[in-house]
Design a protein around this motif. Structure first.
Motif, PDB file in Angstrom:
ATOM      1  N   UNK A 155       0.806  -1.216   0.000  1.00 62.25           N
ATOM      2  CA  UNK A 155       0.000   0.000   0.000  1.00 62.25           C
ATOM      3  C   UNK A 155       0.842   1.269   0.000  1.00 62.25           C
ATOM      4  N   UNK A 156       2.112   1.174   0.413  1.00 58.73           N
ATOM      5  CA  UNK A 156       2.995   2.347   0.361  1.00 58.73           C
ATOM      6  C   UNK A 156       3.869   2.335  -0.893  1.00 58.73           C
ATOM      7  N   UNK A 157       3.527   1.519  -1.893  1.00 60.83           N
ATOM      8  CA  UNK A 157       4.179   1.569  -3.199  1.00 60.83           C
ATOM      9  C   UNK A 157       5.500   0.861  -3.307  1.00 60.83           C
ATOM     10  N   UNK A 158       5.685  -0.232  -2.594  1.00 60.56           N
ATOM     11  CA  UNK A 158       6.918  -1.013  -2.713  1.00 60.56           C
ATOM     12  C   UNK A 158       6.640  -2.323  -3.424  1.00 60.56           C
ATOM     13  N   UNK A 159       7.563  -2.691  -4.310  1.00 57.31           N
ATOM     14  CA  UNK A 159       7.411  -3.929  -5.057  1.00 57.31           C
ATOM     15  C   UNK A 159       8.780  -4.570  -5.221  1.00 57.31           C
ATOM     16  N   UNK A 160       8.859  -5.659  -5.982  1.00 53.67           N
ATOM     17  CA  UNK A 160      10.126  -6.374  -6.158  1.00 53.67           C
ATOM     18  C   UNK A 160      10.289  -6.816  -7.607  1.00 53.67           C
ATOM     19  N   UNK A 161      11.538  -6.948  -8.039  1.00 48.20           N
ATOM     20  CA  UNK A 161      11.857  -7.345  -9.419  1.00 48.20           C
ATOM     21  C   UNK A 161      12.964  -8.383  -9.442  1.00 48.20           C
ATOM     22  N   UNK A 162      13.051  -9.080 -10.573  1.00 44.06           N
ATOM     23  CA  UNK A 162      14.192  -9.932 -10.909  1.00 44.06           C
ATOM     24  C   UNK A 162      14.874  -9.326 -12.125  1.00 44.06           C
ATOM     25  N   UNK A 163      16.205  -9.268 -12.137  1.00 48.16           N
ATOM     26  CA  UNK A 163      16.898  -8.734 -13.306  1.00 48.16           C
ATOM     27  C   UNK A 163      18.251  -9.412 -13.476  1.00 48.16           C
ATOM     28  N   UNK A 164      18.827  -9.253 -14.690  1.00 47.68           N
ATOM     29  CA  UNK A 164      20.125  -9.838 -14.997  1.00 47.68           C
ATOM     30  C   UNK A 164      21.248  -8.921 -14.507  1.00 47.68           C
ATOM     31  N   UNK A 165      22.393  -9.473 -14.133  1.00 50.43           N
ATOM     32  CA  UNK A 165      23.487  -8.658 -13.610  1.00 50.43           C
ATOM     33  C   UNK A 165      24.277  -7.920 -14.688  1.00 50.43           C
ATOM     34  N   UNK A 166      24.045  -8.215 -15.975  1.00 48.88           N
ATOM     35  CA  UNK A 166      24.762  -7.564 -17.075  1.00 48.88           C
ATOM     36  C   UNK A 166      23.930  -7.676 -18.339  1.00 48.88           C
ATOM     37  N   UNK A 167      24.282  -6.879 -19.358  1.00 54.81           N
ATOM     38  CA  UNK A 167      23.581  -6.948 -20.631  1.00 54.81           C
ATOM     39  C   UNK A 167      24.033  -8.167 -21.426  1.00 54.81           C
ATOM     40  N   UNK A 168      23.133  -8.783 -22.165  1.00 52.62           N
ATOM     41  CA  UNK A 168      23.504  -9.926 -23.001  1.00 52.62           C
ATOM     42  C   UNK A 168      24.503  -9.531 -24.083  1.00 52.62           C
ATOM     43  N   UNK A 169      25.396 -10.428 -24.419  1.00 50.13           N
ATOM     44  CA  UNK A 169      26.362 -10.237 -25.498  1.00 50.13           C
ATOM     45  C   UNK A 169      26.378 -11.499 -26.347  1.00 50.13           C
ATOM     46  N   UNK A 170      27.084 -11.444 -27.470  1.00 53.34           N
ATOM     47  CA  UNK A 170      27.184 -12.632 -28.316  1.00 53.34           C
ATOM     48  C   UNK A 170      27.893 -13.759 -27.586  1.00 53.34           C
ATOM     49  N   UNK A 171      28.903 -13.387 -26.820  1.00 51.05           N
ATOM     50  CA  UNK A 171      29.645 -14.408 -26.085  1.00 51.05           C
ATOM     51  C   UNK A 171      28.856 -14.949 -24.891  1.00 51.05           C
TER      52      UNK A 171
END
Length: 634
Positions: A289-305
């Protein structure tokens, strides 16, 4: 039932963990310049490995190819009856679980991603008043299905073993939040019942208990474009997840490519921006109710390697302040574990995967429960909102045993346990209160929807109230129970009823198509004798509950803008809350946001439609596409 193409093949899960079992389980029981429509959205989180999903059907929505009149539905179309509960599988012998199985390999091979160039949100340069344009492009469903299949294959991640670490966010460049006034506001948090992902608007998805409708009926429902956010530019052969959108009283927040941005919900002015080191894999459907949420994300951008770094980063976000509160990581040796699912309930952020689940205090990041060395089962994921529900998987890979557990968000203590019957490998939480779970029993849903039946379960006792048969050729709901436990569309729960879209079928006009929303009793599994009819060349999709009333999105004929309706929970009387412009450029853009895959949020005369991925696949040169389209009352 229909949905975007399924994820690629999975690998057998390894032994994992979940909340501590402090008590034994109970007995089983989408303005001028708008671009052409986009393809259907692909799954936004790199999935783990799993058995191949069934084949897909063409994308949902008008306009379509000149149709052949489909066969008439059989008698009783759209009205499933309660089915008998499945027989519980035999009790596992001592030591039943995963010991001896080969561990899940981390980092499955994927087609290469292109390097993501930097970008930022630019305010639109076109005038905001919609104008008609000749020759508007129409959605090519068959091409979109092919594109989505390629996108799905490009998003694969492996698993690992849990080792918890954490970090503060104060001095890291990739953790900075640039704020310019995103303050105040609260999550709606008052709407009774719940809706499926992408059709959930409770300020980010909380489930509440209000018995009174909160949405006001306007004197004039005609809408205008409030603002639009251009789709991020990505490199060739690149697909990046942009999953996650939330709405508070003063902020509309949306994930972009490796960032989350807060906008003024009326003007579209950027209020704050949180930069991330990698793409957002998933955002919780719920917020406090006070506007807090949670996410999952990657630690770096994808590359070809390194096409994927795994969805290993867990973070809490203060939507009103525009700050990342804390970050947690989970490692397997030198490699991070990738999670599939994140949710919020009772001030707790819970994450799940084939390696198990864990929970953290949303405000402080304190770990609330951890894996036990003796665990032979694992929490594949959680459903949040009013209650916290775990889908716990035991047994062998070939003969899984699923438990649906209502658990205490703070302690992880099991409150109730329902053991699902044999022939059920995956399950999705449609609603945590009342508790409704969807599953594909015996893989009988041949369209990849992931649903053949719904299970209404008592939260307190863990006993099955009723099992509802929902044939996939009659119903349009879909769930991604394989990779995301809380990812369902075209369905909502409230008034102790299940509201579900039917598949499109013949309308009254020649070559016309239509559908309905029907209601089923969660105590008996039977229809309540009411349905909302979309009308010729239109379709209806449940979004969420507003007290006792159902909020639904109506996708109209090719020459008419979409509508938001309030459907009275008692009489099923429809009241128009919003109607979008019908100029061709606006129509094309709106139709790029498919109800069964886009994120659609509505509150107090404002409608936000957003995409869940950014990709160059299927994009035509010069074509304008959008990440967000926002509509509001004139």
């Amino acid at each position: 039932m229909t949905q975007p193409p399924p994820p690629p093949p999975h690998q057998p899960p390894q032994g994992g963990f979940g909340p501590p079992q402090d008590q034994p389980p109970q007995q089983p029981g989408q303005q001028p310049g708008f671009g052409a429509p986009q393809p259907p959205q692909a799954p936004q989180t790199p999935p783990p490995a799993a058995p191949p999903a069934p084949g897909q059907q063409p994308g949902y929505g008008y306009p379509q190819q000149p149709p052949q009149a489909p066969p008439q539905a059989p008698p009783g179309y759209g009205y499933p009856q309660a089915a008998p509960p499945p027989q519980a599988p035999p009790q596992a012998p001592p030591g039943y679980g995963y010991p001896g199985q080969a561990p899940n390999p981390y980092g499955q091979p994927t087609p290469p991603y292109g390097q993501q160039p930097p970008y930022g949100y630019a305010q639109p340069t076109m005038p905001l008043q919609p104008q008609a344009q000749p020759g508007g492009k129409k959605f090519n469903a068959q091409l979109a299905i092919i594109v989505s299949a390629v996108v799905a294959i490009a998003l694969i991640v492996g698993g690992g073993v849990w080792y918890a670490t954490s970090s503060g966010d104060g001095d890291k460049k990739d953790d900075t939040a640039n704020s310019s006034g995103g303050t105040g506001g609260k999550d709606d948090g008052k709407d009774g019942g719940s809706g499926g992902t992408g059709g959930t608007d409770t300020g980010g998805g909380t489930t509440g208990t209000s018995t009174k409708p909160l949405e006001k009926v306007p004197a004039n429902p005609a809408s205008k474009i409030l603002f639009q956010v251009p789709a991020p530019k990505v490199s060739k052969d690149t697909t990046i997840s942009t999953a996650g959108s939330w709405l508070t009283d003063k902020v509309y927040a949306k994930s972009g490519v490796a960032e989350i941005t807060g906008f003024d919900p009326d003007k579209g002015t950027k209020l704050w921006n949180i930069k991330l080191p990698g793409p957002v894999c998933q955002g919780s459907n719920h917020a406090t109710t006070d506007g807090r949420t949670a996410i999952l994300y990657q630690p770096a951008m994808p590359t070809k390697d390194k096409p994927s770094h795994g969805c290993s980063q867990i973070a809490a976000i203060d939507l009103n302040a525009g700050k990342k509160l804390w970050t947690k990581t989970a490692n397997s040796g030198d490699e991070p574990i990738s999670f599939n699912n994140i949710t919020v309930s009772g001030g707790t952020a819970a994450v799940g995967s084939t390696s198990g689940g864990a929970a953290f205090d949303l405000g402080t990041g304190k770990q609330l429960w951890a894996p036990k060395p003796t665990d032979t089962c694992y929490d594949a994921g959680y459903g949040g909102g009013a209650k916290l529900v775990a889908v716990r998987r035991c047994g062998s890979y070939d003969q899984p045993e699923l438990h649906i557990q209502t658990i205490d968000p703070k302690s992880g203590k099991v409150i109730s346990d329902y053991q699902m019957g044999s022939g059920i490998a995956y399950a999705s939480v449609v609603s945590s209160d009342p508790l409704v779970v969807a599953a594909d029993v015996g893989e009988s849903a041949k369209d990849g929807s992931g649903i053949s039946d719904f299970f209404s379960i008592d939260n307190k006792t863990g006993k099955l109230r009723t099992r509802i048969s929902a044939p996939s050729d009659q119903y349009a709901a879909s769930c991604d129970g394989i990779t995301k436990v809380e990812e369902c569309h075209q369905v909502a729960v409230g008034n102790d009823r299940l509201y579900i879209s039917t598949e499109e079928h013949d309308g009254s006009g020649k070559f016309s198509q239509t559908n309905e929303i029907v209601a089923l009793d969660l105590a008996t599994g039977k229809t309540v004798g009411q349905r909302a009819v979309a009308g010729d060349d239109s379709t209806l999709s449940p979004l969420r509950m507003d007290g006792p009333n159902l909020i639904a999105y109506k996708r109209g004929p090719y020459n008419k803008g979409g509508q938001v309706l309030s459907i009275d929970g008692g009489t099923f009387k429809e009241t128009k809350l919003l109607e979008n412009p019908s100029t061709e450029s606006v129509l094309d853009a709106e139709r790029s946001m498919l109800p069964q895959s886009a994120e659609i949020l509505y509150r107090q005369g404002r409608l936000f439609m957003s995409d869940v991925y950014a990709s160059d696949l299927g994009r035509t040169s010069g074509e304008v596409e959008y990440l967000v389209i926002a509509f509001g009352l004139n």
